[in-house]
Design a protein around this motif. Structure first.
Motif, PDB file in Angstrom:
ATOM      1  N   ILE A 276       0.836  -1.201   0.000  1.00 34.28           N
ATOM      2  CA  ILE A 276       0.000   0.000   0.000  1.00 34.28           C
ATOM      3  C   ILE A 276       0.871   1.252   0.000  1.00 34.28           C
ATOM      4  CG2 ILE A 276      -1.683   1.308   1.379  1.00 34.28           C
ATOM      5  CD1 ILE A 276      -3.110  -1.325   1.874  1.00 34.28           C
ATOM      6  N   PHE A 277       1.906   1.254   0.829  1.00 36.90           N
ATOM      7  CA  PHE A 277       2.895   2.346   0.830  1.00 36.90           C
ATOM      8  C   PHE A 277       3.491   2.504  -0.567  1.00 36.90           C
ATOM      9  CE2 PHE A 277       7.524   3.273   2.252  1.00 36.90           C
ATOM     10  CZ  PHE A 277       7.362   4.641   2.115  1.00 36.90           C
ATOM     11  N   MET A 278       3.874   1.392  -1.170  1.00 37.75           N
ATOM     12  CA  MET A 278       4.464   1.413  -2.518  1.00 37.75           C
ATOM     13  C   MET A 278       3.509   2.048  -3.525  1.00 37.75           C
ATOM     14  SD  MET A 278       7.028  -0.252  -4.444  1.00 37.75           S
ATOM     15  CE  MET A 278       7.214  -0.861  -6.139  1.00 37.75           C
ATOM     16  N   ALA A 279       2.238   1.648  -3.463  1.00 39.63           N
ATOM     17  CA  ALA A 279       1.245   2.160  -4.425  1.00 39.63           C
ATOM     18  C   ALA A 279       1.116   3.676  -4.317  1.00 39.63           C
ATOM     19  CB  ALA A 279      -0.101   1.492  -4.190  1.00 39.63           C
ATOM     20  N   ASP A 280       1.093   4.188  -3.093  1.00 39.18           N
ATOM     21  CA  ASP A 280       0.989   5.641  -2.917  1.00 39.18           C
ATOM     22  C   ASP A 280       2.300   6.335  -3.262  1.00 39.18           C
ATOM     23  OD1 ASP A 280      -1.674   5.588  -2.185  1.00 39.18           O
ATOM     24  OD2 ASP A 280      -1.273   5.578  -0.028  1.00 39.18           O
ATOM     25  N   LEU A 281       3.415   5.710  -2.857  1.00 37.86           N
ATOM     26  CA  LEU A 281       4.723   6.342  -3.080  1.00 37.86           C
ATOM     27  C   LEU A 281       5.032   6.493  -4.571  1.00 37.86           C
ATOM     28  CD1 LEU A 281       7.305   7.436  -1.685  1.00 37.86           C
ATOM     29  CD2 LEU A 281       8.257   5.126  -1.845  1.00 37.86           C
ATOM     30  N   VAL A 282       4.831   5.432  -5.352  1.00 33.96           N
ATOM     31  CA  VAL A 282       5.178   5.542  -6.785  1.00 33.96           C
ATOM     32  C   VAL A 282       4.325   6.605  -7.474  1.00 33.96           C
ATOM     33  CG1 VAL A 282       6.143   3.217  -7.049  1.00 33.96           C
ATOM     34  CG2 VAL A 282       3.714   3.568  -7.519  1.00 33.96           C
ATOM     35  N   ARG A 283       3.088   6.792  -6.985  1.00 32.99           N
ATOM     36  CA  ARG A 283       2.237   7.815  -7.601  1.00 32.99           C
ATOM     37  C   ARG A 283       2.602   9.218  -7.133  1.00 32.99           C
ATOM     38  NH1 ARG A 283      -3.602   5.319  -6.704  1.00 32.99           N
ATOM     39  NH2 ARG A 283      -2.580   4.687  -4.763  1.00 32.99           N
ATOM     40  N   ALA A 284       3.470   9.302  -6.125  1.00 33.78           N
ATOM     41  CA  ALA A 284       3.941  10.610  -5.646  1.00 33.78           C
ATOM     42  C   ALA A 284       5.301  10.968  -6.243  1.00 33.78           C
ATOM     43  CB  ALA A 284       4.012  10.604  -4.121  1.00 33.78           C
ATOM     44  N   ILE A 285       5.865  10.074  -7.056  1.00 34.29           N
ATOM     45  CA  ILE A 285       7.165  10.351  -7.686  1.00 34.29           C
ATOM     46  C   ILE A 285       6.894  10.701  -9.140  1.00 34.29           C
ATOM     47  CG2 ILE A 285       9.453   9.438  -8.250  1.00 34.29           C
ATOM     48  CD1 ILE A 285       9.024   7.333  -6.025  1.00 34.29           C
ATOM     49  N   HIS A 286       6.996  11.962  -9.464  1.00 32.67           N
ATOM     50  CA  HIS A 286       6.619  12.358 -10.820  1.00 32.67           C
ATOM     51  C   HIS A 286       7.810  12.248 -11.755  1.00 32.67           C
ATOM     52  CE1 HIS A 286       2.689  13.273  -9.337  1.00 32.67           C
ATOM     53  NE2 HIS A 286       3.254  13.935  -8.341  1.00 32.67           N
ATOM     54  N   LEU A 287       8.157  11.004 -12.044  1.00 31.41           N
ATOM     55  CA  LEU A 287       9.261  10.657 -12.945  1.00 31.41           C
ATOM     56  C   LEU A 287       8.875   9.342 -13.608  1.00 31.41           C
ATOM     57  CD1 LEU A 287      12.539  10.894 -10.781  1.00 31.41           C
ATOM     58  CD2 LEU A 287      11.864  12.456 -12.610  1.00 31.41           C
ATOM     59  N   PRO A 288       9.445   9.046 -14.789  1.00 32.47           N
ATOM     60  CA  PRO A 288       9.246   7.700 -15.335  1.00 32.47           C
ATOM     61  C   PRO A 288       9.972   6.714 -14.423  1.00 32.47           C
ATOM     62  CG  PRO A 288      10.375   9.147 -16.926  1.00 32.47           C
ATOM     63  CD  PRO A 288      10.300   9.892 -15.634  1.00 32.47           C
ATOM     64  N   LEU A 289       9.355   5.602 -14.101  1.00 32.16           N
ATOM     65  CA  LEU A 289      10.017   4.618 -13.242  1.00 32.16           C
ATOM     66  C   LEU A 289       9.426   3.243 -13.499  1.00 32.16           C
ATOM     67  CD1 LEU A 289       7.810   3.890 -10.802  1.00 32.16           C
ATOM     68  CD2 LEU A 289       8.579   6.082  -9.918  1.00 32.16           C
ATOM     69  N   ALA A 290      10.134   2.222 -13.037  1.00 34.64           N
ATOM     70  CA  ALA A 290       9.624   0.855 -13.127  1.00 34.64           C
ATOM     71  C   ALA A 290       9.387   0.332 -11.710  1.00 34.64           C
ATOM     72  CB  ALA A 290      10.642  -0.028 -13.852  1.00 34.64           C
ATOM     73  N   CYS A 291       8.506  -0.659 -11.599  1.00 29.71           N
ATOM     74  CA  CYS A 291       8.217  -1.281 -10.305  1.00 29.71           C
ATOM     75  C   CYS A 291       8.545  -2.766 -10.365  1.00 29.71           C
ATOM     76  CB  CYS A 291       6.728  -1.188  -9.964  1.00 29.71           C
ATOM     77  SG  CYS A 291       6.117   0.494  -9.822  1.00 29.71           S
ATOM     78  N   ASP A 292       9.144  -3.248  -9.315  1.00 26.97           N
ATOM     79  CA  ASP A 292       9.343  -4.689  -9.200  1.00 26.97           C
ATOM     80  C   ASP A 292       9.122  -5.056  -7.731  1.00 26.97           C
ATOM     81  OD1 ASP A 292       9.903  -7.316  -9.897  1.00 26.97           O
ATOM     82  OD2 ASP A 292      11.796  -6.838 -10.897  1.00 26.97           O
ATOM     83  N   PHE A 293       9.055  -6.358  -7.471  1.00 31.12           N
ATOM     84  CA  PHE A 293       8.767  -6.819  -6.109  1.00 31.12           C
ATOM     85  C   PHE A 293       9.625  -8.014  -5.776  1.00 31.12           C
ATOM     86  CE2 PHE A 293       5.021  -4.662  -7.636  1.00 31.12           C
ATOM     87  CZ  PHE A 293       4.660  -3.882  -6.542  1.00 31.12           C
ATOM     88  N   LEU A 294       9.867  -8.208  -4.498  1.00 31.43           N
ATOM     89  CA  LEU A 294      10.459  -9.460  -4.056  1.00 31.43           C
ATOM     90  C   LEU A 294       9.793  -9.843  -2.750  1.00 31.43           C
ATOM     91  CD1 LEU A 294      12.556  -8.720  -1.576  1.00 31.43           C
ATOM     92  CD2 LEU A 294      14.058  -8.092  -3.440  1.00 31.43           C
ATOM     93  N   ARG A 295       9.970 -11.089  -2.408  1.00 33.43           N
ATOM     94  CA  ARG A 295       9.356 -11.575  -1.184  1.00 33.43           C
ATOM     95  C   ARG A 295      10.378 -12.407  -0.428  1.00 33.43           C
ATOM     96  NH1 ARG A 295       5.159 -12.473   1.759  1.00 33.43           N
ATOM     97  NH2 ARG A 295       4.466 -14.534   2.370  1.00 33.43           N
ATOM     98  N   VAL A 296      10.502 -12.150   0.863  1.00 32.12           N
ATOM     99  CA  VAL A 296      11.410 -12.933   1.686  1.00 32.12           C
ATOM    100  C   VAL A 296      10.628 -13.546   2.835  1.00 32.12           C
ATOM    101  CG1 VAL A 296      13.517 -11.627   1.161  1.00 32.12           C
ATOM    102  CG2 VAL A 296      12.049 -10.873   3.014  1.00 32.12           C
ATOM    103  N   SER A 297      11.167 -14.611   3.376  1.00 35.77           N
ATOM    104  CA  SER A 297      10.538 -15.166   4.572  1.00 35.77           C
ATOM    105  C   SER A 297      11.609 -15.279   5.631  1.00 35.77           C
ATOM    106  CB  SER A 297       9.953 -16.540   4.286  1.00 35.77           C
ATOM    107  OG  SER A 297      11.001 -17.423   3.967  1.00 35.77           O
TER     108      SER A 297
END
Ligand code: IMP
Ligand code: MG
Length: 173
Positions: free
Chosen positions: A45-66
């Motif tokens: 959720i933080f990521m979703a809001d943060l990327v929309r607050a960065i007014h630059l072209p960017l890419a998103c990726d994810f990882l998961r750890v346990s």
């Protein structure tokens, strides 16, 4: 045992802080090949809001750890469950995490990512609990420093619940 939730950080304060972090990330990454890497699941959720607050072209990726640990504390024995889908070599990476608690998770993730040879590697964390920190990780973009309390909401869960709260609440028994 019933849990009580006490409002702690309002939706309004969250939104205004996230916008400020977005502006800071933008200022530091003009004309860069920027990629934001969210650590699942807590950051979504933080990521979703943060990327929309960065007014630059960017890419998103994810990882998961346990992490293998008992109860609410991670053990420092961490495993990559799900890795990035694209190489980050030569790119400017900002890792996005919900909270830095002991620091074990981020220490592991940052070491794994550094080995992939990005041009730069920074960390955005919404929350930090310095009283519990065991291994030092430097946070480039920090939302809020909080005391040693268990919090939920805005992506953070207890027992898989409460991630969808729009604010952050402190949980007590
Ligand atoms: P650590 O920094 O390796 O101890 O682990 C951080 C992870 O523990 C976070 O990504 C959260 O998933 C979880 N965590 C730590 N503190 C809290 C909290 O107060 N509420 C919900 N999850 C937490
Ligand atoms: Mg997490």
């Amino acid at each position: 045992m019933a849990q009580t939730l006490k409002p702690f950080i309002s939706e309004r304060r969250l939104q205004s802080r996230v916008r400020a972090l977005g502006r800071a990330i933008r200022a530091d990454h003009q004309d860069r090949d920027l990629i934001l890497v969210g650590i699942l699941k807590g950051s979504f959720i933080f990521m979703a809001d943060l990327v929309r607050a960065i007014h630059l072209p960017l890419a998103c990726d994810f990882l998961r750890v346990s992490s293998y640990g008992s109860g609410t504390e991670s053990s420092g024995r961490i495993k990559m469950e799900y890795d990035l889908s694209h190489p980050v070599k030569g790119k400017d990476v900002v890792v996005v995490e919900d909270i830095v608690d002991t620091g074990w998770t981020l220490d592991y993730v940052l070491r794994q990512l550094r080995a992939k040879k990005p041009r730069s590697l920074k960390l955005a964390a919404l929350l930090h609990k310095p009283e519990r920190t065991r291994v030092n990780v430097s946070i480039d973009y920090l939302g809020f420093t909080i005391p040693d309390r268990f919090v939920v909401g805005y992506g953070l869960d207890f027992d898989c619940r409460y991630r969808n709260l729009r604010h952050i609440a402190v949980m007590s028994a």
